[in-house]
Scaffold this motif. Structure first.
Motif, mmCIF file in Angstrom:
data_model
loop_
_atom_site.group_PDB
_atom_site.id
_atom_site.type_symbol
_atom_site.label_atom_id
_atom_site.label_comp_id
_atom_site.label_asym_id
_atom_site.label_seq_id
_atom_site.Cartn_x
_atom_site.Cartn_y
_atom_site.Cartn_z
ATOM 1 N N ILE A 16 0.834 -1.199 0.000
ATOM 2 C CA ILE A 16 0.000 0.000 0.000
ATOM 3 C C ILE A 16 0.871 1.252 0.000
ATOM 4 C CG2 ILE A 16 -1.637 1.348 1.370
ATOM 5 C CD1 ILE A 16 -2.796 -1.381 2.306
ATOM 6 N N ALA A 17 1.892 1.271 0.841
ATOM 7 C CA ALA A 17 2.773 2.445 0.906
ATOM 8 C C ALA A 17 3.491 2.671 -0.421
ATOM 9 C CB ALA A 17 3.787 2.270 2.029
ATOM 10 N N SER A 18 3.942 1.601 -1.070
ATOM 11 C CA SER A 18 4.642 1.779 -2.344
ATOM 12 C C SER A 18 3.687 2.250 -3.438
ATOM 13 C CB SER A 18 5.358 0.488 -2.763
ATOM 14 O OG SER A 18 4.434 -0.549 -2.977
ATOM 15 N N GLN A 19 2.436 1.800 -3.408
ATOM 16 C CA GLN A 19 1.461 2.274 -4.394
ATOM 17 C C GLN A 19 1.141 3.745 -4.185
ATOM 18 O OE1 GLN A 19 -1.769 -0.468 -3.904
ATOM 19 N NE2 GLN A 19 -0.881 -1.981 -5.293
ATOM 20 N N LEU A 20 0.943 4.150 -2.943
ATOM 21 C CA LEU A 20 0.675 5.560 -2.664
ATOM 22 C C LEU A 20 1.872 6.433 -3.013
ATOM 23 C CD1 LEU A 20 -1.393 5.446 0.644
ATOM 24 C CD2 LEU A 20 -2.175 6.044 -1.640
ATOM 25 N N ALA A 21 3.071 5.949 -2.718
ATOM 26 C CA ALA A 21 4.271 6.709 -3.086
ATOM 27 C C ALA A 21 4.352 6.859 -4.605
ATOM 28 C CB ALA A 21 5.520 6.017 -2.547
ATOM 29 N N GLY A 22 4.002 5.821 -5.338
ATOM 30 C CA GLY A 22 4.001 5.902 -6.795
ATOM 31 C C GLY A 22 3.015 6.931 -7.319
ATOM 32 N N ALA A 63 -8.978 2.323 -4.859
ATOM 33 C CA ALA A 63 -8.563 1.192 -5.698
ATOM 34 C C ALA A 63 -7.771 0.175 -4.891
ATOM 35 C CB ALA A 63 -7.736 1.692 -6.875
ATOM 36 N N THR A 64 -6.947 0.632 -3.957
ATOM 37 C CA THR A 64 -6.171 -0.278 -3.111
ATOM 38 C C THR A 64 -7.091 -1.093 -2.213
ATOM 39 O OG1 THR A 64 -4.284 1.214 -3.151
ATOM 40 C CG2 THR A 64 -4.350 -0.402 -1.377
ATOM 41 N N ILE A 65 -8.092 -0.446 -1.621
ATOM 42 C CA ILE A 65 -9.032 -1.167 -0.753
ATOM 43 C C ILE A 65 -9.815 -2.202 -1.556
ATOM 44 C CG2 ILE A 65 -11.131 -0.895 0.628
ATOM 45 C CD1 ILE A 65 -9.919 1.792 1.600
ATOM 46 N N VAL A 66 -10.312 -1.801 -2.716
ATOM 47 C CA VAL A 66 -11.032 -2.755 -3.573
ATOM 48 C C VAL A 66 -10.097 -3.893 -3.988
ATOM 49 C CG1 VAL A 66 -12.121 -3.035 -5.840
ATOM 50 C CG2 VAL A 66 -12.748 -1.112 -4.393
ATOM 51 N N LEU A 68 -7.474 -5.051 -2.343
ATOM 52 C CA LEU A 68 -7.239 -5.937 -1.198
ATOM 53 C C LEU A 68 -8.425 -6.873 -0.983
ATOM 54 C CD1 LEU A 68 -5.584 -3.583 1.431
ATOM 55 C CD2 LEU A 68 -4.553 -5.566 0.356
ATOM 56 N N LEU A 69 -9.635 -6.325 -1.054
ATOM 57 C CA LEU A 69 -10.812 -7.166 -0.855
ATOM 58 C C LEU A 69 -10.954 -8.200 -1.966
ATOM 59 C CD1 LEU A 69 -13.362 -4.457 0.334
ATOM 60 C CD2 LEU A 69 -12.179 -6.164 1.732
ATOM 61 N N LEU A 70 -10.735 -7.782 -3.203
ATOM 62 C CA LEU A 70 -10.821 -8.699 -4.330
ATOM 63 C C LEU A 70 -9.702 -9.740 -4.265
ATOM 64 C CD1 LEU A 70 -12.305 -9.406 -6.930
ATOM 65 C CD2 LEU A 70 -10.779 -7.843 -8.133
ATOM 66 N N GLY A 71 -8.496 -9.299 -3.938
ATOM 67 C CA GLY A 71 -7.371 -10.227 -3.822
ATOM 68 C C GLY A 71 -7.605 -11.259 -2.740
ATOM 69 N N ARG A 72 -8.164 -10.829 -1.614
ATOM 70 C CA ARG A 72 -8.450 -11.759 -0.529
ATOM 71 C C ARG A 72 -9.489 -12.785 -0.962
ATOM 72 N NH1 ARG A 72 -10.239 -9.986 5.543
ATOM 73 N NH2 ARG A 72 -9.908 -12.000 6.484
ATOM 74 N N ARG A 73 -10.471 -12.325 -1.723
ATOM 75 C CA ARG A 73 -11.507 -13.246 -2.208
ATOM 76 C C ARG A 73 -10.929 -14.231 -3.227
ATOM 77 N NH1 ARG A 73 -16.882 -13.073 -1.667
ATOM 78 N NH2 ARG A 73 -18.102 -14.241 -3.162
ATOM 79 N N LEU A 74 -10.034 -13.753 -4.096
ATOM 80 C CA LEU A 74 -9.434 -14.627 -5.105
ATOM 81 C C LEU A 74 -8.473 -15.634 -4.486
ATOM 82 C CD1 LEU A 74 -8.639 -12.094 -7.954
ATOM 83 C CD2 LEU A 74 -10.395 -13.859 -7.968
ATOM 84 N N VAL A 75 -7.680 -15.180 -3.515
ATOM 85 C CA VAL A 75 -6.663 -16.038 -2.911
ATOM 86 C C VAL A 75 -7.296 -17.039 -1.972
ATOM 87 C CG1 VAL A 75 -4.654 -16.057 -1.392
ATOM 88 C CG2 VAL A 75 -4.830 -14.367 -3.183
#
Length: 180
Positions: A16-22, A63-66, A68-75
């Motif tokens: 999350i921090a690296s995405q926000l920094a980007g 987008a990061t929150i969505v 994370l939620l989508l990734g958790r559901r997929l994984v």
């Protein structure tokens, strides 16, 4: 099946921090180089730049929150990590655990797209989590939050890197009886 012992926000802090920094670096680059690109002075008021920056960061957070939620559901209940022979490159992927065996399926470009042949590890013995982490020079290839443990199997000696909760989950699931 839901993950057992996950703390997704804490464990995804580096991502999350690296995405926000980007996003912030991208906005600064656009604001600094925009006058040179369009050739001349920018006639947009300063508050519009601030509002655009705030909007960009808000969209990135949403987008990061969505994600994370989508990734958790997929994984789901899979364990994700990286495996390597000592001294070689890390291979990121997911693990399927059954009895005392592990099947590692490699990801393509760290995008959670399975690729290649599955690698099986039999009679797995997982080392203790001493808190050892990847060195800083490997920042571009592996998350520095991961802990590295030894993984001894019939196929040889390997290193496994994952979040502490996933290492504990792997340890708990390693010697569970297979579902009938």
């Amino acid at each position: 099946m839901k993950p057992r012992n996950r703390a997704p926000l804490r464990e995804s802090g580096f991502r999350i921090a690296s995405q926000l920094a980007g996003v912030v670096i991208g906005l600064v680059v656009v604001l600094v180089f925009l006058p040179q690109i369009i050739g001349g002075q920018v006639k947009i008021p300063w508050w519009a730049f601030v509002a655009g920056s705030v909007l960009g960061v808000a969209i990135a957070v949403a987008a990061t929150i969505v994600g994370l939620l989508l990734g958790r559901r997929l994984v789901g209940d899979r364990i994700e990590g990286a495996v390597r022979e000592p001294g070689s490159k890390w291979r990121h992927g997911r693990l399927e655990v059954g009895g005392d065996a592990i099947v590692f399926e490699r990801y393509r470009f760290q995008l959670r797209i399975p690729s290649g042949v599955k690698q099986r590890f039999d009679d797995v013995i997982l080392g203790e989590d001493t808190g050892r982490r990847p060195p800083f020079r490997q920042l571009w290839t592996i998350n520095p939050q991961l802990h590295i443990v030894s993984l001894d199997a019939q196929q040889g000696h390997f290193e496994f890197a994952a979040m502490p909760s996933q290492i504990q989950e792997l340890r708990d699931r390693l010697h569970e009886p297979l579902p009938q």
